[in-house]
Design a protein around this motif. Structure first.
Motif, PDB file in Angstrom:
ATOM      1  N   PHE A  13       0.825  -1.211   0.000  1.00 32.05           N
ATOM      2  CA  PHE A  13       0.000   0.000   0.000  1.00 32.05           C
ATOM      3  C   PHE A  13       0.859   1.261   0.000  1.00 32.05           C
ATOM      4  CE2 PHE A  13      -3.676  -2.628   1.001  1.00 32.05           C
ATOM      5  CZ  PHE A  13      -4.711  -1.906   0.419  1.00 32.05           C
ATOM      6  N   ALA A  14       1.946   1.261   0.757  1.00 37.60           N
ATOM      7  CA  ALA A  14       2.831   2.434   0.777  1.00 37.60           C
ATOM      8  C   ALA A  14       3.442   2.670  -0.598  1.00 37.60           C
ATOM      9  CB  ALA A  14       3.930   2.232   1.827  1.00 37.60           C
ATOM     10  N   ALA A  15       3.883   1.587  -1.251  1.00 37.04           N
ATOM     11  CA  ALA A  15       4.475   1.726  -2.585  1.00 37.04           C
ATOM     12  C   ALA A  15       3.454   2.238  -3.594  1.00 37.04           C
ATOM     13  CB  ALA A  15       5.042   0.387  -3.042  1.00 37.04           C
ATOM     14  N   ALA A  16       2.245   1.680  -3.574  1.00 32.50           N
ATOM     15  CA  ALA A  16       1.211   2.095  -4.521  1.00 32.50           C
ATOM     16  C   ALA A  16       0.825   3.552  -4.314  1.00 32.50           C
ATOM     17  CB  ALA A  16      -0.010   1.192  -4.383  1.00 32.50           C
ATOM     18  N   THR A  17       0.715   3.973  -3.042  1.00 30.18           N
ATOM     19  CA  THR A  17       0.292   5.344  -2.752  1.00 30.18           C
ATOM     20  C   THR A  17       1.350   6.358  -3.150  1.00 30.18           C
ATOM     21  OG1 THR A  17      -1.036   4.538  -0.887  1.00 30.18           O
ATOM     22  CG2 THR A  17      -0.502   6.887  -0.924  1.00 30.18           C
ATOM     23  N   VAL A  18       2.588   6.119  -2.735  1.00 29.82           N
ATOM     24  CA  VAL A  18       3.670   7.068  -3.027  1.00 29.82           C
ATOM     25  C   VAL A  18       3.987   7.084  -4.519  1.00 29.82           C
ATOM     26  CG1 VAL A  18       6.106   7.594  -2.617  1.00 29.82           C
ATOM     27  CG2 VAL A  18       4.631   6.916  -0.718  1.00 29.82           C
TER      28      VAL A  18
END
Length: 307
Positions: free
Chosen positions: A50-55
């Motif tokens: 989720f962090a990778a997709a969001t950033v």
């Protein structure tokens, strides 16, 4: 099955295996050093995705997304270790299982509250999109090759960290005798936090890498966690080498089984759909059959220390 298809499936199995290694390495480190059964490890995988997709979506930069995944998973792991896990080291495994299962629910509902119930998608960067032609005329996705290379590079770095650095010496000593390293003046609480954060970062990296070839959604870490447990049981709990070999075995057997067994059954069954169903069902059982065989022949795993 043609030679080209077989080689492609071997590469797919290798890609699946190195992803499993990133999950299993952190899991086996935590259990080996701390003696902790951490069911919430899959949630750290989800946080990384989720962090990778969001950033990545916000910045348009895949590398920043990957860095964010590592940082977010490591920070989440450190906070969880300090706030919750630290109170479980002297408790029995049932308490650890119940507490970390509760963490799964908390992380899942928290992620759903922040990001919603709909899946996110992580775009493959342009330079890693499309196929590449390998020797023999085999066309294979560049991004999957990137995952293989990244996984092998991280594995080499992790082996070096464990074998050649002061932190690695402390980790190996912690596996052998926790009381002794505490008596030598090493801050055991700090060491545990670092190890847990390192394992969380590896899981987050796996989630970020896989997030570009499947949807990023709540609960995506639990199926991978089951396979990671199978991996460390086959390889030997507490062994990085065992996690690596076990992950490659699981990845290759699972991938090749799902491809080849339906073809094998289709060669002597008239009903093609029935052959596919039977072959796929048996393929999904192969890694568990392997795990059972290893436990019967060598209960400590392939590279685990004998009790």
């Amino acid at each position: 099955m043609t030679t080209i298809l077989f080689i492609e499936q071997v590469l797919n199995g290798l890609q699946f295996g190195v992803m499993l290694f990133l999950m299993a390495a952190g899991l086996t480190l935590v259990f080996g050093v701390m003696g902790l059964i951490n069911l919430a490890h899959g949630s750290l995988y989800m946080i990384g995705a989720f962090a990778a997709a969001t950033v990545s979506a916000a910045t348009g930069n895949f590398v920043l997304g990957l860095v964010a995944a590592l940082a977010a998973a490591a920070m989440a792991g450190a906070v969880v270790e300090i706030a919750v896990i630290r109170r479980l080291y002297r408790r029995d495994h049932l308490d650890q299982v119940l507490a970390t299962f509760a963490l799964i629910l908390i992380f899942s509902e928290g992620t759903r509250w922040v990001f919603g119930s709909f899946p996110l998608y992580l775009d493959i960067p342009e330079m890693l999109s499309g196929p590449v032609t390998l020797p023999g005329g085999i066309e294979y996705p560049v991004y999957r090759l990137f995952i293989i290379v990244m996984g092998l590079a991280v594995a080499a770095l992790l082996f070096w960290l464990i074998a050649r650095t002061r932190l690695g010496i402390q980790i190996r000593a912690g596996e052998a005798d926790r009381e002794m390293i505490a008596a030598l003046g090493i801050d055991i609480s700090k060491l545990y936090t670092v190890v847990f954060a390192l394992g969380a970062a590896l899981a987050g990296m796996a989630g970020a890498l896989v997030g570009a070839i499947q949807s990023v959604e709540v609960g995506m870490g639990e199926p991978v966690l089951i396979l990671a447990f199978v991996t460390i049981i086959i390889g030997g709990i507490g062994s990085i080498k065992g996690a690596f070999v076990g992950a490659l075995l699981v990845g290759l057997i699972d991938t090749l089984g799902r491809t080849m067994l339906p073809l094998v059954f289709g060669s002597f069954m008239a009903d093609a759909s029935a052959a596919t169903t039977v072959g796929s069902a048996l393929a999904s059982m192969l890694i568990y059959i392997l795990m059972a065989g290893v436990l019967i022949a060598r209960p400590q795993g392939l590279f685990g220390a004998a009790a």
